[in-house]
Design an enzyme around this catalytic site. Structure first.
Site, short mmCIF file in Angstrom:
data_model
loop_
_atom_site.label_atom_id
_atom_site.label_comp_id
_atom_site.label_asym_id
_atom_site.label_seq_id
_atom_site.Cartn_x
_atom_site.Cartn_y
_atom_site.Cartn_z
N ASP A 43 0.85 -1.05 0.13
CA ASP A 43 -0.07 0.21 -0.02
C ASP A 43 0.92 1.29 0.08
O ASP A 43 0.42 2.50 0.13
CB ASP A 43 -1.11 -0.03 1.13
CG ASP A 43 -0.51 -0.04 2.54
OD1 ASP A 43 0.92 -0.13 2.72
OD2 ASP A 43 -1.11 0.22 3.56
N SER A 44 2.36 0.94 0.24
CA SER A 44 3.23 2.17 -0.18
C SER A 44 2.95 2.87 -1.42
O SER A 44 3.40 3.96 -2.07
CB SER A 44 4.48 1.60 0.10
OG SER A 44 4.96 0.63 -1.05
N ASP A 82 -0.85 -6.20 -0.20
CA ASP A 82 -0.95 -5.56 1.09
C ASP A 82 -2.57 -5.42 1.40
O ASP A 82 -3.33 -4.85 0.49
CB ASP A 82 -0.28 -4.21 1.07
CG ASP A 82 0.26 -3.93 2.19
OD1 ASP A 82 0.66 -4.71 3.24
OD2 ASP A 82 1.36 -3.03 2.12
N LYS A 112 -0.61 -9.36 3.23
CA LYS A 112 0.16 -8.76 4.50
C LYS A 112 -0.62 -8.02 4.96
O LYS A 112 -1.56 -7.15 4.68
CB LYS A 112 1.60 -8.03 3.66
CG LYS A 112 2.20 -7.58 4.96
CD LYS A 112 3.60 -6.80 4.48
CE LYS A 112 3.64 -5.44 3.87
NZ LYS A 112 2.98 -4.45 4.70
N GLU A 114 -0.87 -5.10 8.38
CA GLU A 114 -0.06 -4.41 9.48
C GLU A 114 -0.50 -4.94 10.87
O GLU A 114 -1.72 -4.82 11.06
CB GLU A 114 -0.06 -2.99 9.25
CG GLU A 114 0.72 -2.61 8.04
CD GLU A 114 0.80 -1.23 7.61
OE1 GLU A 114 0.52 -0.49 8.35
OE2 GLU A 114 1.23 -0.73 6.40
N GLU A 181 9.85 -3.53 10.40
CA GLU A 181 10.27 -1.98 9.87
C GLU A 181 10.67 -1.25 10.79
O GLU A 181 10.02 -1.01 11.81
CB GLU A 181 8.94 -1.56 9.02
CG GLU A 181 9.19 -0.41 8.58
CD GLU A 181 8.43 0.10 7.50
OE1 GLU A 181 7.46 -0.74 7.23
OE2 GLU A 181 8.27 1.29 6.86
O1 KIV Z 1 3.53 -1.02 1.79
C1 KIV Z 1 4.76 -1.44 1.64
O2 KIV Z 1 5.63 -1.29 0.64
C2 KIV Z 1 5.38 -2.07 2.65
C3 KIV Z 1 6.81 -2.24 2.97
C4 KIV Z 1 7.47 -0.85 2.85
C5 KIV Z 1 7.22 -3.53 3.63
O3 KIV Z 1 4.63 -2.50 3.65
#
Ligand code: KIV
Length: 270
Positions: A43-44, A82, A112, A114, A181
């Site tokens: 989600d970056s 994510d 993934k 958080e 992180e």
């Molecule tokens: O969203 C993302 O790219 C991430 C990475 C920085 C681990 O969570």
């Protein structure tokens, strides 16, 4: 094809796991061809390619459509999608449906999350249902408002112990790997030692089982990169040169040339 079990078995291996974010097909193809183990549809994307100043506005539709694009570019890498802000954590049924959508429709291999205390039970539920979970602890960008900025995490004994305990709880719940992180390297090293699943660090020192960075930071496409990132290329510079050369060629009448056009004499005198 890299599988979740391949990644799970890489704890304590000599060769570290390599993971990079990707948000589109051409980039995913390059990441895959370079032999990167895991393509993370992070989600970056909110900061990296969508012009937001955090990950919070990123939606399920954004992640699903970009996951599909990455899946279509990849042959070998594991694709992890994510779960965006509030697509999980509030209601378990919604979380299962959203995670399932990323696997069933978008084609991801795993999701993934958080993590915090609230994601232990969800990790167990998703894993039981056949949805592999990569956990993420330490600095979790979806908590940026609560954390009050982008600083380091786990900087007190109490906070570091909490990361360690949550890591163990998520391993127990079935997570197949853990991103850690922006925490002190010695904290990440102790988490890595304590777990049988692999850790993948970002801003967490050299002693994790793998490393991940955001692709735009690596390529030199980010306006601002975090202090722990390293730029390995100047893609922005090369893109700028190509765009300026194109603009000049059009302006000077050099493009399009003969070879870019065709003429059909039958179509004269319309
Ligand atoms: O969203 C993302 O790219 C991430 C990475 C920085 C681990 O969570």
């Amino acid at each position: 094809m890299t599988t979740v079990q391949d990644i799970r078995s890489r704890a304590d291996e000599e060769a570290p796991i390599t993971m990079l974010t990707a948000y589109d097909t051409p980039t995913a193809r390059i990441v895959d061809e370079a032999g990167i183990d895991v393509a993370l549809v992070g989600d970056s994307m909110g900061n990296a390619v969508m012009g937001y100043d955090s990950t919070l506005p990123v939606s399920m539709d954004d992640v699903a459509s970009r996951t599909g694009a990455v899946v279509r570019g990849v042959e070998d890498a594991l694709v992890v999608a994510d779960m965006p802000f509030l697509s999980y954590g509030a209601d378990e049924g919604d979380a299962v449906e959203n995670a399932g959508h990323l696997l069933k429709e978008a084609g991801a291999d795993a999701v993934k999350l958080e993590c915090g205390p609230h994601t232990v039970a969800l990790t167990e539920r998703l894993t039981d249902l056949g949805i592999p979970v990569m956990a993420h602890l330490g600095f979790t960008p979806q908590h940026v408002q609560q954390f009050g900025g982008y600083g380091r995490r786990a900087t007190t004994r109490e906070a570091a112990r909490e990361v360690l305990e949550l890591a163990e709880a998520h391993e127990e719940a079935g997570a197949f790997s853990l991103v850690v992180e922006h925490v002190p390297a010695n904290v990440a090293a102790q988490v890595t030692d304590a777990l049988a699943i692999p850790t993948i660090g970002i801003g967490a020192g050299p002693d994790t089982d793998g490393q991940v960075l955001v692709i735009t930071d690596v390529l030199g496409l980010s306006e601002r990169a975090p202090p722990f990132a390293e730029q390995f290329g100047d893609v922005a510079g090369e893109m700028k040169r190509a765009v300026e050369d194109y603009a000049d060629a059009v302006t000077e009448g050099e493009f399009p040339a003969e070879e870019h056009s065709h003429t059909d004499e039958d179509l004269d005198d319309l």
